[in-house]
Write a protein that holds these residues in place. Structure first.
Motif, PDB file in Angstrom:
ATOM      1  N   TRP A   1       0.823  -1.203   0.000  1.00  0.00           N
ATOM      2  CA  TRP A   1       0.000   0.000   0.000  1.00  0.00           C
ATOM      3  C   TRP A   1       0.861   1.258   0.000  1.00  0.00           C
ATOM      4  O   TRP A   1       0.490   2.270  -0.603  1.00  0.00           O
ATOM      5  CB  TRP A   1      -0.984  -0.008   1.171  1.00  0.00           C
ATOM      6  N   ARG A   2       2.023   1.198   0.646  1.00  0.00           N
ATOM      7  CA  ARG A   2       2.928   2.344   0.628  1.00  0.00           C
ATOM      8  C   ARG A   2       3.505   2.557  -0.774  1.00  0.00           C
ATOM      9  O   ARG A   2       3.680   3.700  -1.224  1.00  0.00           O
ATOM     10  CB  ARG A   2       4.063   2.145   1.629  1.00  0.00           C
ATOM     11  N   GLN A   3       3.823   1.453  -1.471  1.00  0.00           N
ATOM     12  CA  GLN A   3       4.341   1.576  -2.834  1.00  0.00           C
ATOM     13  C   GLN A   3       3.281   2.160  -3.768  1.00  0.00           C
ATOM     14  O   GLN A   3       3.588   3.004  -4.630  1.00  0.00           O
ATOM     15  CB  GLN A   3       4.792   0.206  -3.338  1.00  0.00           C
ATOM     16  N   ILE A   4       2.021   1.738  -3.591  1.00  0.00           N
ATOM     17  CA  ILE A   4       0.939   2.259  -4.421  1.00  0.00           C
ATOM     18  C   ILE A   4       0.741   3.748  -4.139  1.00  0.00           C
ATOM     19  O   ILE A   4       0.624   4.558  -5.057  1.00  0.00           O
ATOM     20  CB  ILE A   4      -0.360   1.477  -4.159  1.00  0.00           C
ATOM     21  N   ALA A   5       0.719   4.117  -2.861  1.00  0.00           N
ATOM     22  CA  ALA A   5       0.578   5.528  -2.498  1.00  0.00           C
ATOM     23  C   ALA A   5       1.725   6.350  -3.084  1.00  0.00           C
ATOM     24  O   ALA A   5       1.527   7.459  -3.593  1.00  0.00           O
ATOM     25  CB  ALA A   5       0.533   5.679  -0.978  1.00  0.00           C
ATOM     26  N   GLY A   6       2.935   5.782  -3.050  1.00  0.00           N
ATOM     27  CA  GLY A   6       4.086   6.485  -3.594  1.00  0.00           C
ATOM     28  C   GLY A   6       3.991   6.681  -5.096  1.00  0.00           C
ATOM     29  O   GLY A   6       4.371   7.730  -5.629  1.00  0.00           O
ATOM     30  N   ALA A   7       3.475   5.668  -5.784  1.00  0.00           N
ATOM     31  CA  ALA A   7       3.334   5.767  -7.242  1.00  0.00           C
ATOM     32  C   ALA A   7       2.325   6.839  -7.624  1.00  0.00           C
ATOM     33  O   ALA A   7       2.551   7.634  -8.546  1.00  0.00           O
ATOM     34  CB  ALA A   7       2.911   4.409  -7.806  1.00  0.00           C
ATOM     35  N   ILE A   8       1.201   6.878  -6.909  1.00  0.00           N
ATOM     36  CA  ILE A   8       0.174   7.887  -7.201  1.00  0.00           C
ATOM     37  C   ILE A   8       0.701   9.280  -6.847  1.00  0.00           C
ATOM     38  O   ILE A   8       0.496  10.247  -7.590  1.00  0.00           O
ATOM     39  CB  ILE A   8      -1.117   7.573  -6.426  1.00  0.00           C
ATOM     40  N   GLU A   9       1.398   9.393  -5.715  1.00  0.00           N
ATOM     41  CA  GLU A   9       1.978  10.678  -5.316  1.00  0.00           C
ATOM     42  C   GLU A   9       2.966  11.175  -6.369  1.00  0.00           C
ATOM     43  O   GLU A   9       3.003  12.370  -6.685  1.00  0.00           O
ATOM     44  CB  GLU A   9       2.677  10.546  -3.964  1.00  0.00           C
TER      45      GLU A   9
ATOM     46  N   ALA B   1       2.908  14.656  -8.417  1.00  0.00           N
ATOM     47  CA  ALA B   1       4.051  15.577  -8.391  1.00  0.00           C
ATOM     48  C   ALA B   1       4.555  15.898  -9.789  1.00  0.00           C
ATOM     49  O   ALA B   1       5.008  17.013 -10.065  1.00  0.00           O
ATOM     50  CB  ALA B   1       5.175  14.988  -7.539  1.00  0.00           C
ATOM     51  N   GLN B   2       4.469  14.941 -10.697  1.00  0.00           N
ATOM     52  CA  GLN B   2       4.945  15.139 -12.065  1.00  0.00           C
ATOM     53  C   GLN B   2       3.921  15.846 -12.955  1.00  0.00           C
ATOM     54  O   GLN B   2       4.186  16.114 -14.123  1.00  0.00           O
ATOM     55  CB  GLN B   2       5.316  13.790 -12.679  1.00  0.00           C
ATOM     56  N   GLY B   3       2.749  16.141 -12.391  1.00  0.00           N
ATOM     57  CA  GLY B   3       1.721  16.827 -13.162  1.00  0.00           C
ATOM     58  C   GLY B   3       0.911  15.918 -14.065  1.00  0.00           C
ATOM     59  O   GLY B   3       0.149  16.404 -14.904  1.00  0.00           O
ATOM     60  N   LEU B   4       1.073  14.610 -13.897  1.00  0.00           N
ATOM     61  CA  LEU B   4       0.302  13.680 -14.713  1.00  0.00           C
ATOM     62  C   LEU B   4      -1.152  13.625 -14.267  1.00  0.00           C
ATOM     63  O   LEU B   4      -2.032  13.217 -15.035  1.00  0.00           O
ATOM     64  CB  LEU B   4       0.923  12.281 -14.643  1.00  0.00           C
ATOM     65  N   ARG B   5      -1.373  14.000 -13.013  1.00  0.00           N
ATOM     66  CA  ARG B   5      -2.731  14.093 -12.476  1.00  0.00           C
ATOM     67  C   ARG B   5      -2.873  15.484 -11.866  1.00  0.00           C
ATOM     68  O   ARG B   5      -2.250  15.787 -10.853  1.00  0.00           O
ATOM     69  CB  ARG B   5      -2.998  12.994 -11.441  1.00  0.00           C
ATOM     70  N   VAL B   6      -3.667  16.327 -12.481  1.00  0.00           N
ATOM     71  CA  VAL B   6      -3.737  17.739 -12.103  1.00  0.00           C
ATOM     72  C   VAL B   6      -4.733  17.935 -10.967  1.00  0.00           C
ATOM     73  O   VAL B   6      -5.624  17.094 -10.740  1.00  0.00           O
ATOM     74  CB  VAL B   6      -4.139  18.601 -13.318  1.00  0.00           C
TER      75      VAL B   6
END
Length: 250
Positions: A21-29, A33-38
């Motif tokens: 779950w931490r890896q998934i949260a990190g991937a979404i974060e 951060a990269q602007g892929l999800r505004v």
């Protein structure tokens, strides 16, 4: 396939000792951060994330709750999950106006009247407005928005019969300041403010489109006309994930 399978899926490494779950949260974060999800964008559903990462829904849900707890996303019951918008600075001073505050943030203010009713003044309302307990006062509940995003719920209390024309004024435009001006109060000042925090009611959470596990900022404010007479006792609830209160000096 379960979380305990050894093969990495969609970028997850089941052998590095970091909870999935931490890896998934990190991937979404990272995507945020990269602007892929505004800001304000809808996120995939739990089912879509489950398929993407090859885990069960409980693991995805825990990752999403972690992101929400850190203010990176907001979860709206029945609507889904969204990337959190930028936090607005909301100044509280002697002359606070909702529309002016929102426009300072380069956003468009909007308002919607939730309900208007006549109630008996009790407790803090009677004391603030200087009326006897049990006297009728007008209560107006209004939802304030910035670029269509809910920001605050204000419960405004006006002494009667002085502001008996307020409902008609608000029917033309859902602005408290404009309605007060139409009722003969073109300017008013905030005399006092009390700020606290608590968990929202079910209605407040629904109106503000936020989870009930996230607190709301609560302010009680008394506004007076230039002669010092009370005109509006307001009980406001702010979405704490979108607003930070800035107390301004004179």
């Amino acid at each position: 396939m379960t979380e305990h399978d050894s093969a990495p899926i969609a970028g997850l490494d089941r052998g590095q000792g970091v909870a999935l779950w931490r890896q998934i949260a990190g991937a979404i974060e990272q995507e945020i951060a990269q602007g892929l999800r505004v800001p304000g964008a809808r996120l995939p559903t739990e089912a879509e994330f489950t398929a993407r990462f090859g885990v069960n829904r409980h693991t995805v849900r825990r990752a999403m709750e972690s992101l929400e707890g850190r203010g990176l996303i907001r979860i709206e019951q029945g609507r889904g999950s969204f990337v959190a918008e930028d936090v607005l600075d909301y100044p509280l001073g002697s002359r606070t106006r909702f529309s002016e505050n929102i426009r300072r943030q380069n956003k468009e203010p909007q308002g919607r009247i939730i309900r208007i009713l006549t109630i008996e003044a009790e407790g803090a309302v009677a004391s603030a407005l200087g009326v006897r307990r049990g006297r009728p006062v007008l209560r107006v509940d209004r939802l304030g928005m910035a670029d269509s995003t809910p920001i605050t719920i204000g419960s405004h209390h006006f002494p009667l019969p002085r502001f008996q024309a307020m409902p008609a004024m608000l029917a033309e435009q859902a602005s408290i300041s404009v309605a007060l001006a139409a009722c003969g109060v073109p300017d008013y000042r905030r005399r006092s403010t009390r700020i606290t925090a608590r968990m929202p009611t079910a209605e407040e959470a629904a109106l503000l489109q936020q989870a009930r596990i996230r607190p709301v900022i609560v302010s009680e404010a008394l506004n007076c006309d230039p002669d010092g007479r009370p005109v509006d006792f307001t009980w406001a609830r702010y979405a704490s994930g979108r607003v930070q209160i800035l107390v301004e000096g004179e």
